[in-house]
Design a protein around this motif. Sequence first.
Motif, short mmCIF file in Angstrom:
data_model
loop_
_atom_site.label_atom_id
_atom_site.label_comp_id
_atom_site.label_asym_id
_atom_site.label_seq_id
_atom_site.Cartn_x
_atom_site.Cartn_y
_atom_site.Cartn_z
N LEU A 177 0.86 -1.30 -0.03
CA LEU A 177 -0.03 0.09 0.15
C LEU A 177 0.93 1.13 0.15
N THR A 178 2.01 1.14 0.84
CA THR A 178 2.75 2.45 0.64
C THR A 178 3.44 2.43 -0.67
N GLU A 179 3.89 1.55 -1.00
CA GLU A 179 4.58 1.89 -2.63
C GLU A 179 3.50 2.20 -3.51
N LEU A 180 2.44 1.84 -3.59
CA LEU A 180 1.28 2.18 -4.45
C LEU A 180 1.01 3.70 -4.29
N LEU A 181 1.04 4.37 -2.96
CA LEU A 181 0.69 5.54 -2.57
C LEU A 181 1.97 6.35 -2.98
N ARG A 182 3.20 5.94 -3.05
CA ARG A 182 4.47 6.64 -3.42
C ARG A 182 4.44 6.72 -5.03
N ASP A 183 3.76 5.79 -5.67
CA ASP A 183 3.76 5.82 -7.11
C ASP A 183 3.01 7.08 -7.76
N ASP A 184 3.39 7.50 -9.17
CA ASP A 184 2.71 8.39 -9.76
C ASP A 184 1.49 7.96 -9.83
N PRO A 185 0.36 8.94 -9.16
CA PRO A 185 -1.13 8.47 -9.56
C PRO A 185 -1.66 8.24 -10.98
N ALA A 186 -0.91 8.63 -11.98
CA ALA A 186 -1.38 8.61 -13.34
C ALA A 186 -1.10 7.21 -13.68
N ALA A 187 0.20 6.61 -13.00
CA ALA A 187 0.75 5.26 -13.51
C ALA A 187 -0.09 4.13 -12.59
N ARG A 188 -0.74 4.29 -11.56
CA ARG A 188 -1.05 3.35 -10.53
C ARG A 188 -1.91 2.27 -11.33
N GLY A 189 -2.69 2.56 -12.35
CA GLY A 189 -3.39 1.52 -12.90
C GLY A 189 -2.70 0.85 -13.95
N GLN A 190 -1.50 1.31 -14.43
CA GLN A 190 -1.02 0.64 -15.58
C GLN A 190 0.06 -0.51 -15.19
N VAL A 191 0.38 -0.43 -13.75
CA VAL A 191 1.22 -1.73 -13.38
C VAL A 191 0.60 -2.66 -12.80
N GLY A 192 0.84 -4.01 -13.15
CA GLY A 192 0.13 -5.07 -12.67
C GLY A 192 1.16 -5.79 -11.76
N GLY A 193 0.91 -6.96 -11.20
CA GLY A 193 1.80 -7.71 -10.40
C GLY A 193 1.72 -7.32 -8.99
N GLY A 194 2.88 -7.68 -8.52
CA GLY A 194 2.93 -7.43 -7.03
C GLY A 194 4.09 -6.24 -6.56
N ILE A 195 4.72 -6.35 -5.40
CA ILE A 195 5.52 -5.44 -5.10
C ILE A 195 6.72 -5.29 -5.86
N VAL A 196 7.60 -6.38 -6.43
CA VAL A 196 8.41 -6.33 -7.07
C VAL A 196 8.30 -5.81 -8.60
N GLU A 197 7.24 -5.95 -9.22
CA GLU A 197 6.80 -5.20 -10.55
C GLU A 197 6.61 -3.67 -10.36
N LEU A 198 6.06 -3.37 -9.04
CA LEU A 198 5.85 -2.01 -8.64
C LEU A 198 6.89 -1.30 -8.50
N VAL A 199 7.95 -1.81 -7.63
CA VAL A 199 9.32 -1.13 -7.23
C VAL A 199 10.08 -0.94 -8.79
N ASP A 200 9.97 -2.01 -9.47
CA ASP A 200 10.69 -2.10 -10.71
C ASP A 200 9.95 -0.83 -11.83
N SER A 201 8.71 -0.76 -11.73
CA SER A 201 8.28 0.05 -12.72
C SER A 201 8.58 1.55 -12.22
N ARG A 202 8.39 1.84 -10.74
CA ARG A 202 8.88 3.21 -10.10
C ARG A 202 10.34 3.65 -10.44
N LEU A 203 11.17 2.66 -10.46
CA LEU A 203 12.55 2.90 -10.50
C LEU A 203 12.82 3.28 -11.90
N ALA A 204 12.04 2.42 -12.91
CA ALA A 204 11.90 2.87 -14.40
C ALA A 204 11.94 4.23 -14.63
#
Length: 222
Positions: A56-83
């Motif tokens: 939940l914390t990582e989702l909130l840190r993500d760009d709101p416009a990109a939240r719905g574009q990343v599937g999967g779990g914490i690994v995919e979310l962190v990788d997407s944010r770093l990219a």
Amino acid sequence: ETLARDLCASGHADALALARLRSDEVVTMLARAEPPVVGAEAAELARRSEGHPLFLTELLRDDPAARGQVGGGIVELVDSRLARCSVEAQTLARIATVCGDSFDLDLLSRVAGWDDGTLVDGLAELLERQFIRATATHERGSYTFSHALVQNAIAGAMDPGDRRRTHRIIARVLEARDAGSRYGAEIARHWAGAHEPQRAAETFLAAARASAAVHAHHEAAQ
């Protein structure tokens, strides 16, 4: 993570397993966030996080416009944010994962080989996006990842060859800065990570002998 494990093993701390949050608890927390998240967006975050506090914390840190574009779990979310970070910030994050549980500005500078401006900009970006944080120690310029799972997610996506090369560079940097055997065990760990078992074994042995000598000296002084 290593410190927490050692403290628990020694009996100086207890590990607490945190239960997942219920959907209604997530929605209530999001309504109190700054800025508040309510309605359908809050319900979607509760669904995607499945009540996992870090997710939940990582989702909130993500760009709101990109939240719905990343599937999967914490690994995919962190990788997407770093990219979505600069190349310099991505490189520093990967170097930092290899450094270990904590790392300092001087070590990052020597391993990356960059000028101060590039280094500070990359570090500031990682701090601003909350991948890392300053450690609560007396050492200035010391940092750690915001969570061990964030560090593991970045490390897991790193090319194995790059990881081995980074371990090798870190080992050499620590050898160059080592006064006595302060970093002996750490240096040995990096030689092992570089797939150089002979150098790792020699360094571990030297560190063990130095530690035994210091211990014997203390006993004699008492």
